[in-house]
Design a protein around this motif. Structure first.
Motif, PDB file in Angstrom:
ATOM      1  N   PRO A   2       0.889  -0.984   0.036  1.00 47.37           N
ATOM      2  CA  PRO A   2       0.150  -0.039  -0.003  1.00 47.37           C
ATOM      3  C   PRO A   2       0.845   1.246  -0.119  1.00 47.37           C
ATOM      4  O   PRO A   2       0.828   2.397  -0.732  1.00 47.37           O
ATOM      5  N   SER A   3       2.032   1.379   0.900  1.00 46.40           N
ATOM      6  CA  SER A   3       2.668   2.410   0.675  1.00 46.40           C
ATOM      7  C   SER A   3       3.543   2.679  -0.662  1.00 46.40           C
ATOM      8  O   SER A   3       3.467   4.026  -0.980  1.00 46.40           O
ATOM      9  N   LEU A   4       4.119   2.015  -1.035  1.00 40.74           N
ATOM     10  CA  LEU A   4       4.628   2.058  -2.630  1.00 40.74           C
ATOM     11  C   LEU A   4       3.706   2.335  -3.495  1.00 40.74           C
ATOM     12  O   LEU A   4       3.890   2.994  -4.415  1.00 40.74           O
ATOM     13  N   ALA A   5       2.572   1.653  -3.356  1.00 37.92           N
ATOM     14  CA  ALA A   5       1.344   1.976  -4.305  1.00 37.92           C
ATOM     15  C   ALA A   5       0.968   3.459  -4.413  1.00 37.92           C
ATOM     16  O   ALA A   5       0.988   4.238  -5.374  1.00 37.92           O
ATOM     17  N   GLN A   6       0.711   4.170  -3.070  1.00 40.87           N
ATOM     18  CA  GLN A   6       0.623   5.444  -2.780  1.00 40.87           C
ATOM     19  C   GLN A   6       1.861   6.311  -3.383  1.00 40.87           C
ATOM     20  O   GLN A   6       1.516   7.408  -3.828  1.00 40.87           O
ATOM     21  N   ALA A   7       3.127   5.758  -3.184  1.00 41.24           N
ATOM     22  CA  ALA A   7       4.235   6.429  -3.569  1.00 41.24           C
ATOM     23  C   ALA A   7       4.243   6.664  -5.256  1.00 41.24           C
ATOM     24  O   ALA A   7       4.665   7.909  -5.696  1.00 41.24           O
ATOM     25  N   ILE A   8       3.686   5.471  -5.662  1.00 41.49           N
ATOM     26  CA  ILE A   8       3.801   5.664  -7.225  1.00 41.49           C
ATOM     27  C   ILE A   8       2.798   6.770  -7.941  1.00 41.49           C
ATOM     28  O   ILE A   8       3.019   7.546  -8.678  1.00 41.49           O
ATOM     29  N   ARG A  59       3.482  10.007  -9.882  1.00 41.31           N
ATOM     30  CA  ARG A  59       2.606  10.143 -11.060  1.00 41.31           C
ATOM     31  C   ARG A  59       2.040  11.443 -11.045  1.00 41.31           C
ATOM     32  O   ARG A  59       1.867  12.186 -12.224  1.00 41.31           O
ATOM     33  N   GLU A  60       1.517  11.872 -10.099  1.00 35.12           N
ATOM     34  CA  GLU A  60       0.749  13.412 -10.264  1.00 35.12           C
ATOM     35  C   GLU A  60       1.726  14.332 -10.466  1.00 35.12           C
ATOM     36  O   GLU A  60       1.484  15.344 -10.865  1.00 35.12           O
ATOM     37  N   GLU A  61       2.993  14.292  -9.752  1.00 40.27           N
ATOM     38  CA  GLU A  61       3.853  15.272  -9.427  1.00 40.27           C
ATOM     39  C   GLU A  61       4.429  15.429 -10.880  1.00 40.27           C
ATOM     40  O   GLU A  61       5.022  16.575 -11.499  1.00 40.27           O
ATOM     41  N   HIS A  62       4.741  14.245 -11.777  1.00 47.21           N
ATOM     42  CA  HIS A  62       5.424  14.439 -12.939  1.00 47.21           C
ATOM     43  C   HIS A  62       4.650  14.304 -14.010  1.00 47.21           C
ATOM     44  O   HIS A  62       5.271  14.085 -15.161  1.00 47.21           O
ATOM     45  N   GLY A  63       3.244  14.120 -14.018  1.00 43.09           N
ATOM     46  CA  GLY A  63       2.496  13.969 -15.144  1.00 43.09           C
ATOM     47  C   GLY A  63       2.595  12.536 -15.794  1.00 43.09           C
ATOM     48  O   GLY A  63       2.171  12.437 -16.971  1.00 43.09           O
ATOM     49  N   GLY A  64       2.868  11.510 -14.896  1.00 43.80           N
ATOM     50  CA  GLY A  64       3.128  10.262 -15.512  1.00 43.80           C
ATOM     51  C   GLY A  64       4.352   9.636 -15.706  1.00 43.80           C
ATOM     52  O   GLY A  64       5.410  10.621 -15.728  1.00 43.80           O
ATOM     53  N   PHE A  65       4.515   8.402 -16.141  1.00 47.55           N
ATOM     54  CA  PHE A  65       5.565   7.946 -16.437  1.00 47.55           C
ATOM     55  C   PHE A  65       5.598   7.952 -17.996  1.00 47.55           C
ATOM     56  O   PHE A  65       4.832   7.618 -18.999  1.00 47.55           O
ATOM     57  N   SER A  66       7.128   8.319 -18.656  1.00 51.47           N
ATOM     58  CA  SER A  66       7.385   8.206 -20.064  1.00 51.47           C
ATOM     59  C   SER A  66       8.126   6.907 -20.348  1.00 51.47           C
ATOM     60  O   SER A  66       7.965   6.485 -21.609  1.00 51.47           O
ATOM     61  N   THR A  67       8.699   6.217 -19.281  1.00 48.25           N
ATOM     62  CA  THR A  67       9.412   4.943 -19.469  1.00 48.25           C
ATOM     63  C   THR A  67       8.979   4.089 -18.511  1.00 48.25           C
ATOM     64  O   THR A  67       8.762   4.473 -17.395  1.00 48.25           O
ATOM     65  N   LEU A  68       9.098   2.571 -18.581  1.00 53.86           N
ATOM     66  CA  LEU A  68       9.078   1.777 -17.494  1.00 53.86           C
ATOM     67  C   LEU A  68       9.935   1.999 -16.538  1.00 53.86           C
ATOM     68  O   LEU A  68       9.576   1.992 -15.349  1.00 53.86           O
TER      69      LEU A  68
END
Length: 122
Positions: free
Chosen positions: A79-85, A89-98
């Motif tokens: 749960p804590s890592l899921a929240q960190a993801i 994602r919100e701060e950086h506008g999503g992931f551009s690479t895996l």
């Protein structure tokens, strides 16, 4: 007449042998193809099938769209890592690479190695 009878018996024998070969081949044939329900139409991620059989692989999780609950189903993600993801994602506008997932605090190369086959961008 006897010659025609012998020819007919010979042809029937050949037909029976061919039929036995076809039946025997099909009895042991195992196709390597992906089930139709798992083929996607746009070439992205596989479409999940209707049934969920034991041993069947789960469909990939989108790290740009998944909820905290969906991310929590991934190996090594609680749960804590899921929240960190979600926060990254919100701060950086999503992931551009895996590989960018390793920039989330708490996710290193080891966890990423476990995840890379189970995640997609979209």
């Amino acid at each position: 007449m006897e010659k025609e009878s012998a020819q007919i018996k010979f042809l029937i024998g050949i037909a029976l042998i061919l039929a036995a070969l076809v039946i025997g081949y099909n009895a042991f044939y195992i196709p390597d193809a992906v089930p139709f329900a798992q083929i996607s139409t746009d070439g992205s991620a596989p479409v999940p099938s209707e049934s969920s059989e034991v041993g069947e692989e789960a469909s990939p999780v989108s790290i740009n769209r998944a909820s905290a609950e969906e991310l929590d189903t991934l190996p090594g993600i609680g749960p804590s890592l899921a929240q960190a993801i979600l926060e990254y994602r919100e701060e950086h506008g999503g992931f551009s690479t895996l590989e960018e997932l390793m920039e989330v605090p708490g996710i290193g190369e080891k966890i990423f190695a476990e995840l890379k086959d189970q995640i997609v961008l979209n």
